[in-house]
Design an enzyme around this catalytic site. Structure first.
Site, PDB file in Angstrom:
ATOM      1  N   HIS A 125       0.853  -1.202   0.000  1.00  0.00           N
ATOM      2  CA  HIS A 125       0.000   0.000   0.000  1.00  0.00           C
ATOM      3  C   HIS A 125       0.883   1.244   0.000  1.00  0.00           C
ATOM      4  O   HIS A 125       1.724   1.388  -0.879  1.00  0.00           O
ATOM      5  CB  HIS A 125      -0.954  -0.090   1.203  1.00  0.00           C
ATOM      6  N   HIS A 127      -2.220  -2.567  -9.538  1.00  0.00           N
ATOM      7  CA  HIS A 127      -3.219  -1.906  -8.683  1.00  0.00           C
ATOM      8  C   HIS A 127      -4.481  -2.764  -8.653  1.00  0.00           C
ATOM      9  O   HIS A 127      -4.855  -3.368  -9.644  1.00  0.00           O
ATOM     10  CB  HIS A 127      -3.567  -0.517  -9.241  1.00  0.00           C
ATOM     11  N   ASP A 187       2.767   5.339  -6.760  1.00  0.00           N
ATOM     12  CA  ASP A 187       4.025   5.271  -6.001  1.00  0.00           C
ATOM     13  C   ASP A 187       5.261   5.158  -6.877  1.00  0.00           C
ATOM     14  O   ASP A 187       6.379   5.250  -6.370  1.00  0.00           O
ATOM     15  CB  ASP A 187       3.970   4.069  -5.046  1.00  0.00           C
TER      16      ASP A 187
HETATM   17  C1  SDX Z   1      -1.445   1.979  -3.382  1.00  0.00           C
HETATM   18  O1  SDX Z   1      -6.190   0.641  -3.270  1.00  0.00           O
HETATM   19  C2  SDX Z   1      -5.692   1.773  -3.556  1.00  0.00           C
HETATM   20  O2  SDX Z   1      -6.333   2.637  -4.105  1.00  0.00           O
HETATM   21  C3  SDX Z   1      -4.270   1.986  -3.097  1.00  0.00           C
HETATM   22  C4  SDX Z   1      -3.598   3.279  -3.521  1.00  0.00           C
HETATM   23  C5  SDX Z   1      -4.215   4.480  -2.834  1.00  0.00           C
HETATM   24  O3  SDX Z   1      -4.071   5.590  -3.366  1.00  0.00           O
HETATM   25  O4  SDX Z   1      -4.756   4.309  -1.698  1.00  0.00           O
HETATM   26  O5  SDX Z   1      -3.702   3.434  -4.921  1.00  0.00           O
HETATM   27  C6  SDX Z   1      -2.120   3.292  -3.141  1.00  0.00           C
HETATM   28  O6  SDX Z   1      -1.398   1.179  -2.496  1.00  0.00           O
HETATM   29  C7  SDX Z   1      -0.899   1.677  -4.743  1.00  0.00           C
HETATM   30  C8  SDX Z   1      -0.275   0.252  -4.851  1.00  0.00           C
HETATM   31  C9  SDX Z   1       1.142   0.314  -4.271  1.00  0.00           C
HETATM   32  N1  SDX Z   1       1.674  -1.055  -4.135  1.00  0.00           N
HETATM   33  C10 SDX Z   1       2.678  -1.477  -4.932  1.00  0.00           C
HETATM   34  O7  SDX Z   1       3.138  -0.846  -5.875  1.00  0.00           O
HETATM   35  C11 SDX Z   1       3.202  -2.856  -4.564  1.00  0.00           C
HETATM   36  C12 SDX Z   1       3.338  -3.726  -5.812  1.00  0.00           C
HETATM   37  N2  SDX Z   1       1.977  -4.024  -6.326  1.00  0.00           N
HETATM   38  C13 SDX Z   1       1.402  -5.300  -5.917  1.00  0.00           C
HETATM   39  O8  SDX Z   1       1.682  -5.668  -4.605  1.00  0.00           O
HETATM   40  C14 SDX Z   1      -0.069  -5.399  -6.351  1.00  0.00           C
HETATM   41  O9  SDX Z   1      -0.146  -4.959  -7.649  1.00  0.00           O
HETATM   42  C15 SDX Z   1      -1.140  -4.686  -5.536  1.00  0.00           C
HETATM   43  C16 SDX Z   1      -1.084  -5.027  -4.092  1.00  0.00           C
HETATM   44  C17 SDX Z   1      -1.017  -3.213  -5.698  1.00  0.00           C
HETATM   45  C18 SDX Z   1      -2.497  -5.134  -6.088  1.00  0.00           C
HETATM   46  O10 SDX Z   1      -2.628  -6.480  -5.790  1.00  0.00           O
HETATM   47  P1  SDX Z   1      -3.969  -7.294  -6.182  1.00  0.00           P
HETATM   48  O11 SDX Z   1      -5.027  -6.403  -6.652  1.00  0.00           O
HETATM   49  O12 SDX Z   1      -4.279  -8.228  -5.072  1.00  0.00           O
HETATM   50  O13 SDX Z   1      -3.522  -8.054  -7.455  1.00  0.00           O
HETATM   51  P2  SDX Z   1      -2.814  -9.458  -7.441  1.00  0.00           P
HETATM   52  O14 SDX Z   1      -1.723  -9.445  -6.406  1.00  0.00           O
HETATM   53  O15 SDX Z   1      -3.866 -10.504  -7.370  1.00  0.00           O
HETATM   54  O16 SDX Z   1      -2.113  -9.421  -8.871  1.00  0.00           O
HETATM   55  C19 SDX Z   1      -2.713  -9.995  -9.991  1.00  0.00           C
HETATM   56  C20 SDX Z   1      -1.571 -10.708 -10.710  1.00  0.00           C
HETATM   57  C21 SDX Z   1      -0.869 -11.746  -9.824  1.00  0.00           C
HETATM   58  O17 SDX Z   1      -0.321 -12.713 -10.716  1.00  0.00           O
HETATM   59  P3  SDX Z   1      -1.197 -14.080 -10.985  1.00  0.00           P
HETATM   60  O18 SDX Z   1      -1.465 -14.695  -9.624  1.00  0.00           O
HETATM   61  O19 SDX Z   1      -2.448 -13.609 -11.706  1.00  0.00           O
HETATM   62  O20 SDX Z   1      -0.261 -14.908 -11.850  1.00  0.00           O
HETATM   63  O21 SDX Z   1      -0.545  -9.745 -11.048  1.00  0.00           O
HETATM   64  C22 SDX Z   1       0.647 -10.078 -10.355  1.00  0.00           C
HETATM   65  C23 SDX Z   1       0.262 -10.972  -9.200  1.00  0.00           C
HETATM   66  O22 SDX Z   1       1.353 -11.826  -8.846  1.00  0.00           O
HETATM   67  N3  SDX Z   1       1.207  -8.808  -9.862  1.00  0.00           N
HETATM   68  C24 SDX Z   1       2.491  -8.482  -9.917  1.00  0.00           C
HETATM   69  C25 SDX Z   1       2.562  -7.187  -9.416  1.00  0.00           C
HETATM   70  N4  SDX Z   1       1.348  -6.770  -9.047  1.00  0.00           N
HETATM   71  C26 SDX Z   1       0.506  -7.796  -9.323  1.00  0.00           C
HETATM   72  N5  SDX Z   1       3.572  -9.168 -10.365  1.00  0.00           N
HETATM   73  C27 SDX Z   1       4.757  -8.509 -10.278  1.00  0.00           C
HETATM   74  N6  SDX Z   1       4.922  -7.248  -9.805  1.00  0.00           N
HETATM   75  C28 SDX Z   1       3.831  -6.562  -9.348  1.00  0.00           C
HETATM   76  N7  SDX Z   1       3.977  -5.326  -8.880  1.00  0.00           N
END
Ligand code: SDX
Length: 424
Positions: A265, A306, A363
């Protein structure tokens, strides 16, 4: 009033009719509240498809990359409004007119100082404590100083608490930074704008009060605007859940700060800079992209992906433009910006990222601007929390000022059925 009906048909049971509501924008929702009486729960870990509330504050269209605050696109607010105007908009529902703007700004200015006693809270922390650990502590402690405004059912108490939190977050954030570097904490100045004042408290000292660069003040203000609110994200949902128990607003915001801290997050901005440091050079990008795709490797590309945006995060676009502006105005050629842009380019051409709609989020570029302003990496999430405070407070106030129930999710229990304690 329901716009449509849905039917839930479970084998061997009579169909259950459920109301369906349509909002102004966005998907319809199925009201499942009557299912409890039918002895059925819904199941949605991570709330992928669950609307926790009705709200009028912010709307996100993840497919189109649209973010509206009270209907205004974030791109227009970032260009035409300052942070305090955005705070007013989120709290009151409309942009302030000239008189309202002047009054709101002066009210905020008159609440920027914190109780002198609060300084002693810092001494209990190690100097190298993570700034977010201190923020959780001191913001939660604020409630101990405002017994005069803790009746959450009194709109005036809610109003003054909102003012106090928006006004004091930058002061506390700067105090956290000064404590970590062993410099004297600076008092706020009422002759400065909100963001100028924050940079003054961060970087000036009693021996040397420099004029704050308008370029940096504008960039800081823009960053606060871009973080101001984001619908029902994890930390805002935490604030709402804490608030639903009747907890005071300071405790609720402290809970939001704690939830924001995680690297998935708000902690991602700090993690992006550390990731760029670790990648070090363009030649290492492929290796890190491969790690991000490897299911056996917990590494994720920080600043990418996201839960809602399956297109560009509109804030990331504005952040990138601001990055270019600030670095060129300051004459900074930051190799990490080149590295970030190359990483984005390579990731965005990789089928793994394309298939999963993984784009840079808010971010990804913010840390590069914060570094150019002089903010240390460990303070990045504190900046995010400061920017997000009006959003948290607006959602808390929206919930408390209407009918609400304590949030109490249920579960799918798969543990032991009842068994007796073994006889000796
Ligand atoms: C913020 O919610 C909000 O609005 C938050 C925010 C706000 O303003 O409040 O926008 C702020 O928190 C932005 C996000 C910051 N976090 C990061 O940058 C951390 C890296 N991102 C990931 O951890 C992830 O993308 C999330 C947590 C942001 C979202 O996760 P989800 O929605 O649970 O998606 P997921 O993990 O199920 O991903 C779907 C697929 C998965 O692969 P499969 O299981 O389908 O094979 O995409 C992959 C994930 O492994 N994936 C990534 C990835 N993000 C998702 N793979 C590699 N690198 C990534 N960054």
């Amino acid at each position: 009033m329901a716009d449509k009906k849905a039917q839930l048909i479970i084998e061997g049971a009579a169909p259950i009719e459920l109301p369906v509501y349509s909002g102004t924008l966005g998907p319809d929702v199925v009201d499942v509240r009557s299912l409890t009486a039918e002895g059925i729960f819904t199941f949605d870990p991570g709330f992928m498809a669950t609307s926790s509330c009705e709200s009028k504050i912010t709307f996100i269209d993840g497919d189109k990359g649209v973010l509206l605050h009270r209907g205004y696109p974030i791109e227009q607010l970032a260009e035409k409004a300052n942070f305090l105007e955005t705070c007013f908009l989120l709290l009151k529902g409309e942009l302030p007119n000239a008189e309202e703007k002047q009054k709101f700004e002066s009210t905020i200015k008159n609440h920027t100082m914190v109780h002198e006693q609060l300084k002693s809270f810092f001494n209990g922390f190690r100097r190298d404590a993570h700034p977010m650990a201190i923020m959780c502590g001191v913001v939660g402690a604020l409630s101990a100083f405002y017994h005069d405004s803790l009746d959450i059912n009194d709109p005036h108490h809610r109003e003054i608490s909102a003012i106090r939190l928006i006004a004091k977050m930058p002061t506390l954030a700067a105090m956290v930074y000064k404590y970590s570097i062993g410099q004297p904490m600076m008092y706020p100045r009422n002759d400065l704008s909100y963001s100028e004042n924050f940079l003054h408290m961060m970087f000036n000292t009693p021996c040397d009060e420099k004029k704050i660069s308008p370029i940096l003040a504008r960039a800081m203000d823009r960053i606060f605007v871009l973080h101001a609110d984001h619908e029902q994200n994890a930390s805002t949902s935490t604030v709402r859940l804490a608030g639903s128990s009747g907890a005071n607003p300071f405790a609720c915001i402290a809970a939001g700060i704690a939830a924001l801290w995680g690297p998935a997050h708000g902690g991602a901005n700090e993690a992006v800079l550390r990731m760029l440091d670790e990648i070090g050079d363009v030649s290492n990008i492929e290796k890190f992209v491969a790690k991000a795709k490897d299911k056996d490797d917990p590494f994720k590309l920080m600043g990418f992906g996201h839960r809602v945006y399956k297109n560009f995060d509109p804030r990331a676009k504005v952040m990138k433009q601001t990055c270019d502006e600030v670095l060129s105005e300051l004459g900074i050629n930051d190799p990490q910006l080149e590295l970030a842009m190359k990483l984005e380019e390579i990731a965005r051409t990789d089928p793994y990222f394309i298939e999963r709609n993984l784009y840079p989020n808010v971010d990804f570029y913010s840390g590069i601007i914060l570094k150019a302003i002089g903010i240390p990496t460990e303070m990045f999430t504190v900046i995010f929390a400061t920017g997000r405070t009006p959003g948290w407070i607006a959602h808390w106030n929206e919930m408390i000022s209407g009918p609400y129930k304590i949030g109490r999710p249920r579960q799918l229990y798969t543990g032991h059925s009842q068994r007796d304690y073994p006889s000796k």
